[in-house]
Structures are given as structure tokens and as C-alpha cells.
Design a protein around this motif. Sequence first.
Motif, PDB file in Angstrom:
ATOM      1  N   VAL A 165       6.585 -44.837   0.592  1.00 55.75           N
ATOM      2  CA  VAL A 165       5.323 -44.242   0.581  1.00 55.75           C
ATOM      3  C   VAL A 165       4.824 -43.931  -1.019  1.00 55.75           C
ATOM      4  O   VAL A 165       3.618 -44.373  -1.307  1.00 55.75           O
ATOM      5  N   THR A 166       5.531 -43.524  -1.871  1.00 57.53           N
ATOM      6  CA  THR A 166       5.182 -43.238  -3.196  1.00 57.53           C
ATOM      7  C   THR A 166       4.848 -44.633  -4.037  1.00 57.53           C
ATOM      8  O   THR A 166       4.025 -44.672  -4.432  1.00 57.53           O
ATOM      9  N   VAL A 168       3.801 -47.436  -2.605  1.00 61.61           N
ATOM     10  CA  VAL A 168       2.232 -47.763  -2.108  1.00 61.61           C
ATOM     11  C   VAL A 168       1.349 -46.963  -2.673  1.00 61.61           C
ATOM     12  O   VAL A 168       0.315 -47.612  -3.280  1.00 61.61           O
ATOM     13  N   GLY A 169       1.428 -45.710  -2.991  1.00 55.45           N
ATOM     14  CA  GLY A 169       0.428 -44.984  -3.376  1.00 55.45           C
ATOM     15  C   GLY A 169       0.480 -45.191  -4.988  1.00 55.45           C
ATOM     16  O   GLY A 169      -0.782 -45.423  -5.372  1.00 55.45           O
ATOM     17  N   ALA A 170       1.411 -45.371  -5.396  1.00 49.22           N
ATOM     18  CA  ALA A 170       1.403 -45.694  -6.956  1.00 49.22           C
ATOM     19  C   ALA A 170       0.737 -47.100  -7.271  1.00 49.22           C
ATOM     20  O   ALA A 170      -0.019 -47.338  -8.425  1.00 49.22           O
ATOM     21  N   THR A 171       0.965 -48.136  -6.211  1.00 47.24           N
ATOM     22  CA  THR A 171       0.243 -49.237  -6.404  1.00 47.24           C
ATOM     23  C   THR A 171      -1.319 -49.318  -6.348  1.00 47.24           C
ATOM     24  O   THR A 171      -1.623 -50.101  -7.154  1.00 47.24           O
ATOM     25  N   ALA A 172      -1.800 -48.563  -5.592  1.00 46.60           N
ATOM     26  CA  ALA A 172      -3.118 -48.281  -5.500  1.00 46.60           C
ATOM     27  C   ALA A 172      -3.757 -47.729  -6.701  1.00 46.60           C
ATOM     28  O   ALA A 172      -4.635 -48.132  -7.013  1.00 46.60           O
ATOM     29  N   PHE A 173      -3.025 -46.705  -7.248  1.00 45.46           N
ATOM     30  CA  PHE A 173      -3.377 -46.267  -8.514  1.00 45.46           C
ATOM     31  C   PHE A 173      -3.411 -47.262  -9.452  1.00 45.46           C
ATOM     32  O   PHE A 173      -4.408 -47.501 -10.223  1.00 45.46           O
ATOM     33  N   ALA A 176      -6.273 -49.767  -9.490  1.00 41.30           N
ATOM     34  CA  ALA A 176      -7.401 -48.934  -9.849  1.00 41.30           C
ATOM     35  C   ALA A 176      -7.512 -49.107 -11.404  1.00 41.30           C
ATOM     36  O   ALA A 176      -8.467 -49.514 -11.804  1.00 41.30           O
TER      37      ALA A 176
ATOM     38  N   ALA B  21      -8.821 -45.462  -5.869  1.00 39.42           N
ATOM     39  CA  ALA B  21      -8.299 -44.141  -6.168  1.00 39.42           C
ATOM     40  C   ALA B  21      -8.253 -43.374  -5.096  1.00 39.42           C
ATOM     41  O   ALA B  21      -7.399 -42.419  -4.825  1.00 39.42           O
ATOM     42  N   ILE B  23      -7.800 -44.255  -1.866  1.00 39.33           N
ATOM     43  CA  ILE B  23      -6.434 -44.629  -1.104  1.00 39.33           C
ATOM     44  C   ILE B  23      -5.122 -44.111  -1.567  1.00 39.33           C
ATOM     45  O   ILE B  23      -4.182 -43.699  -1.069  1.00 39.33           O
ATOM     46  N   GLY B  24      -5.361 -44.298  -3.134  1.00 38.00           N
ATOM     47  CA  GLY B  24      -4.037 -43.523  -3.932  1.00 38.00           C
ATOM     48  C   GLY B  24      -3.892 -42.269  -3.623  1.00 38.00           C
ATOM     49  O   GLY B  24      -2.660 -41.528  -3.366  1.00 38.00           O
ATOM     50  N   VAL B  25      -4.790 -41.470  -3.562  1.00 36.54           N
ATOM     51  CA  VAL B  25      -4.770 -39.831  -3.571  1.00 36.54           C
ATOM     52  C   VAL B  25      -4.287 -39.545  -1.891  1.00 36.54           C
ATOM     53  O   VAL B  25      -3.757 -38.783  -1.866  1.00 36.54           O
ATOM     54  N   ILE B  27      -2.553 -41.254   0.033  1.00 41.12           N
ATOM     55  CA  ILE B  27      -1.362 -41.866   0.381  1.00 41.12           C
ATOM     56  C   ILE B  27      -0.431 -40.621  -0.424  1.00 41.12           C
ATOM     57  O   ILE B  27       0.545 -40.001   0.155  1.00 41.12           O
ATOM     58  N   ILE B  28      -0.615 -40.418  -1.696  1.00 38.28           N
ATOM     59  CA  ILE B  28      -0.075 -39.167  -2.136  1.00 38.28           C
ATOM     60  C   ILE B  28      -0.228 -37.951  -1.512  1.00 38.28           C
ATOM     61  O   ILE B  28       1.083 -37.009  -1.454  1.00 38.28           O
ATOM     62  N   ALA B 278      -0.273 -37.067  -8.700  1.00 37.09           N
ATOM     63  CA  ALA B 278      -1.759 -37.100  -8.310  1.00 37.09           C
ATOM     64  C   ALA B 278      -2.740 -36.670  -9.485  1.00 37.09           C
ATOM     65  O   ALA B 278      -3.498 -37.844  -9.892  1.00 37.09           O
ATOM     66  N   VAL B 282      -5.132 -39.235 -11.307  1.00 38.21           N
ATOM     67  CA  VAL B 282      -6.562 -39.096 -11.047  1.00 38.21           C
ATOM     68  C   VAL B 282      -7.403 -38.615 -12.516  1.00 38.21           C
ATOM     69  O   VAL B 282      -8.324 -39.089 -12.982  1.00 38.21           O
TER      70      VAL B 282
END
Lengths: 287, 401
Positions: A165-166, A168-173, A176, B21, B23-25, B27-28, B278, B282
Motif C-alpha cells: 500500500v505504501t 502504491v501511495g508513494a508511486t502516485a506522489f 505527480a 496528489a 490519490i497519493g494522499v 492511499i497514505i 504525507a 504534500v
Amino acid sequence: MIGRALRATLIALFLGAAAASAADSPSSAQPPGVLLSRQLAARARVSVGDVVTLAVDANGARGMMVRVAGIYEPTPDPMRFTAQRLEAHMHLPDLAALVADSADPAARELASAINVKLVDAHDAGPFASELAARAPGVIVRPTSRTRDDDPFAVLDRFHVAISAVTVVGATAFLLALMVIRAEERRDTIAILRLIGISRRSLLTAVAIEGLLIAVMGAIFGVIVAVATESLVNGVFQARYDTALVFVRVTRSIAVRSIAIALPLGLAAGIGASWPLLRGQILSLFRR
Amino acid sequence: MTSLGLAWRSTKRYRVRAVLAVIGVAIIGALLFDMLLLSRGLLDSFADLLSSSGFDIRIVGSEGVPIVRFPIDGSTRLAADLRALPEVRDVVLIRVERATAQVNGRTPRDVTLVGTTQTGGGPWTIVKGTNLPSASSSSDRCLMLIARRLAAALGVVPGSVVDLSVRPAGIASALPAIACRAVGVVNFAFAATDEDSVATTMIALQDALGLQAADADLVLVASRPAVGSAAAVRAIERLRPDLRVYSNEDVIAQFNQNGFAYFRQISLVLSALTMTFAFLLVATLLTVSVNQRLGEIAALRALGIRRARIASMLLWESALLVGGGGLLALPLGGLLALALDHILRQMPGLPERLHFFVFNWRAVTTHLVVFGMTAAAAAAYPVWLTARLPIAETLRREVVG
């Protein structure tokens, strides 16, 4: 003499004659020897050579004088890391003398478990079946756990899921950030394409850049993990008064982290720049 | 145009990065929300499980609440004495033994056999059939309830006869089997997912053990609501100082101290890490975004828009990213919690009804507060950057650049 009563777990080992030097034999003139866990020795404020009373009851009744032959660090047990390891090891005959009812001859047969080391560890299953058939009522269990009944295998899966999960979240960031970076270089890419540099060359450059960022990020992450490893272990070891290692950054974990980061960095770099590379040159100049 | 309007326009203009951003926020944030649920989930679930039995005090013969319990001497007499206490409303005796269950001569199966004086309901849910009747209302010597999974495996339905042989731990035993008639198929609240359990009356268990009277190894006591469990515990301790008496609160406190410590720690560590993560991301996104728009911001300032309004716009941008992600994180976290709970509940020996992630409003409130603080903190540096922005120099640099 221990000034105040402490409740501890007594573990008696029948070590045999060859190993009897670890603690004094009960037949010697001085009090029998015991080994105390570091935690118990610290709590009771005793050191090697002290003679103390070891009793079954908190009020000191049914006790015997013993000599502290040594202090040991208990083998870390992840299943019991929150428990206070107030333990003492002594010879089985000494324990029998301490706890058994002298009026009952059978009371000295007090072993609660017998550890058996097989010639071939793979025979554990057949051995257990045979012993259970020969001695009904005896519970025979292999000391090694199978994957199905190992709680740490479940925790491992839990940690992997959280890591996924981490990631996937890091990939999105990361995506961006790479999009922002690509947007910043819109004009540069337009000019490079205008002077005849092919899309393939630009794509390769973007891919290499993404790869480099991913490699540097992953290496930095591993360095942070290694640097904080002892801090995390120190905090938890102090908190639970144990020698258990909670975090260990192994080579395979480091390699796995880098192996996951590389394709993600590559994909993020290419994915973020692709809209700029595939479009017409004039559209990059907003024409 | 308001600051929110300006922020919304900026977000819409850079929609790809904004969506990524968020989506990332999200998920985290989902991970943070789950860690908040985990921080008390197991404890709440355990407390719920304990209270579901209807009894608030447990009496055992040895220290702690170990897996292997020792029979309590004279437990039948003890039950009578406990019932006489004014603080006590109800008393139930329980004894647990290992046994084998066999149907129609097929291969016997190891089971956990629970003998109880509780009839007409207990810590189980009837799936099929009826409850254990009171001793006086049945002519059958041995009636039993059987766990759903075991019933399916043995092909047992209400009315089937099962041969039970008790195998007391640590004793060579050749006790004969007794025939028990299943009256109900149930889900046991305290049974592990992989545990095959049957429950019968204490009288039937005595017969299976070949004893005139079998001592219980656990006594459950319900205190009178007007008195409370603490007073009842004190009264029981006065009555039998040799026994260990625990209220549900004591058991939960012990569990919180020992069994639950790992999950409390990991949820704390991961909550802190996810929020730092996060915040950093951000803040980086906003800072890079602001750096890219310095000319635009300088132009807005040159048009007469005040610093406070620009700062407010950036705060709103941060709030839109973090807030949008934070709100999305709640349903996403709920789904993720189901998956993580499923993984953790594969631990051996866990009661089927125990959960690691339990929804509570406190977690939602904490989640929203933490996200609000993160949004404000993440916007702090970009706001400071724009507040110090020299308008003329920035505009000149933008034009010349």
C-alpha cells in the motif's frame, strides 16, 4: 538473602554429568547453584556468588538456600517479548527437592516436558505418531512450526501488505512530482524536438533520469533504514528489557527495495513525460 | 473572487498533478486511518467478546489466564457459596478437555470438549437446532452442541449421535466413549477459526471423565449491576483467597499490557510515519508548484491582491489536496481494513469473532484532525515563500527569463 520476595519462573534442566559444571552439583557441601536471568538478578539486586533463598511460596515457606552460580541473558522469544523474564535455571534434582512433596515418592517425577533431538529432524512426524501410540496421553509436538500455524508468517504477510500500500501511495506522489517536472520542461522538450532530436532519444533520456532518481531514492531509503535500525531496536529493547532484535535490514531486503523502486521510477519518468513526447511539436508551443 | 475560488481554479488548471496528489494522499490516508483503527481495534473487539458472554468476572485456579488451566478444588461447593453472595447474580462452571469425536465408526477427530452448567444460551449462536436444555427437562444423559465446521465435516445434524472420548492431557487414558446426541449446530464465540469444538453439560462431561464430580477449571460470575464487578471481585477474593479472580476490565488490561502491545506499537509507529510521509510529499508538491507559479503569484500581487489572500489561496490549495485525499481515505481505508483484517485473522488460535480493525468514531475524528494539521503544516513553507516574494524583481526575472 533476597530482601523482598520476587515471583520467578523456575526452569530445571537435567544436564547430565558432562555439563554439570555450569552450576554446582547438589551433592557438594555448599548450597546448590542456580543461574538467574539478567532481569531477575537486577530486580533482586543479587550478583554471582550470593547465597539466596529460593522458595515456592511468596512468604518464604518451602524454600531452600541456593548460590547464584551465574547470570544469563534469556534467549529472546518473540512470542513473549512483552513478558518480564524473571527466570532461574537449576538442576532438576534441586527443583524436585524444592517443590516435591517428600511424603509422595512419585512426586519427584516432575518433568513437565522432555526435549528430544532426533538423529534426522525429518522423522519428527513419524516419531510423534509412534510415541503417541506407545504412550497414550503424552502430547508430542515438533519444535519447528509449519507455515500454517506460525503467527509470524501471518505478521510477515501483514507487513508485506502494508508495504505494498505504501509503495502504491508513494508511486502516485512520484508520478505527480514527475508530471510537475515534465511540465516545467515543456519548452525545452519542444525546442529539442524542433531541432531534430528524435522522440526515442528524448524518451531514453527521460527513462535514464527516472531510473537515476529511483536508484538514488532507493539507496537513500536503505541508508535511512540502516541508520535508524539501531535506534528502533534500542528503543524497543529498552522498552521491553529484552535482547530481541526487532528490525534487521538484511541484504535481501535492501535488494528487494531497490528492485521494486527501479521499475516504478522508470515507469513514473516515462509515464509523466509521455504526453509531451507523443504530441505534435506545435502543440508543445501551445499553438 | 474568493481565495477558495482562486485555489479551485489553480487546482483545475493543474488537474493531472492534483488528481495524482489526491490519490497519493488518499492511499497514505487510508493507511493512517487503518492504523488508528488498529490502535484500539483488537482491544475493543476483545472487550466486546468478553462482555457478549454476559459474565463480567472470571475465576481460575492459577495465576494469569493461561491456556492450560487447572481444575478448581470443590468448584461445585464454590458455585453454591458464590450464589449466596449478595454481589453475585449468576454463576456458571466450565471445564475444557481434549477429546475425540467419532460418527458411525469413521476416523475419530480431535475436538475441544467444553462442559458447562450454562443451559438455554451461552457464548454461542445457534445455527440449526436448539440450545442445551436444563438437566431436569431432558431424559438424555448426554446432549451436545457442535461447531458448524465440525458438524459439516462429520455430517452431523441435530439428532445425530456422536461418540465422545475424553483424553485428559498428560494422563494415559483409556476412558470409554460415551454416546452424545447433538441438539444444535452453533458458532462458538470463543472458538478459534481452526478449532473443532463441542459443548455439553457438566454432568455429561463427568460421565465422559468417569468421575462422580468433575471440578471446573473456570468459573464465570455475573455481578449484580447495582453493585458492579469490582465489589463482587473483592467479595469473591474474601471468600476464596487461594483463587485468582479477574473482572473483564482486569483481563482487558492484562491483554492490553501483553498480547496487544505489538499492535499498539506498530500502529503508533506507522501512524507517525504515514503522516510524516504525507506531510513531506504534500509540502514538496505545493512548494514545487508554487516555485513554478512565482510569476503568476507576483502578477496577482501586482494587481493588488494582498499577501493574506495569496496565503489563504495556498492554504485552500493544500486543503483541497489533503482534504480531498483525506475524505477519500475513509472508504478506501475501510476496504483496506477488511483486507488487512482478513490477513491478521489467519493467526492460529484466534477466536473467530475477534477482529483487529474495528470502526470507531474516535478514529475518524483523529484522522480528520491529523489531516487538517497536516494540510496547514504542508502549506506553511509555500506560504512563507510567497509572503517574502519581491514583486518587481520576480516579474522582471519572469519576463527576461
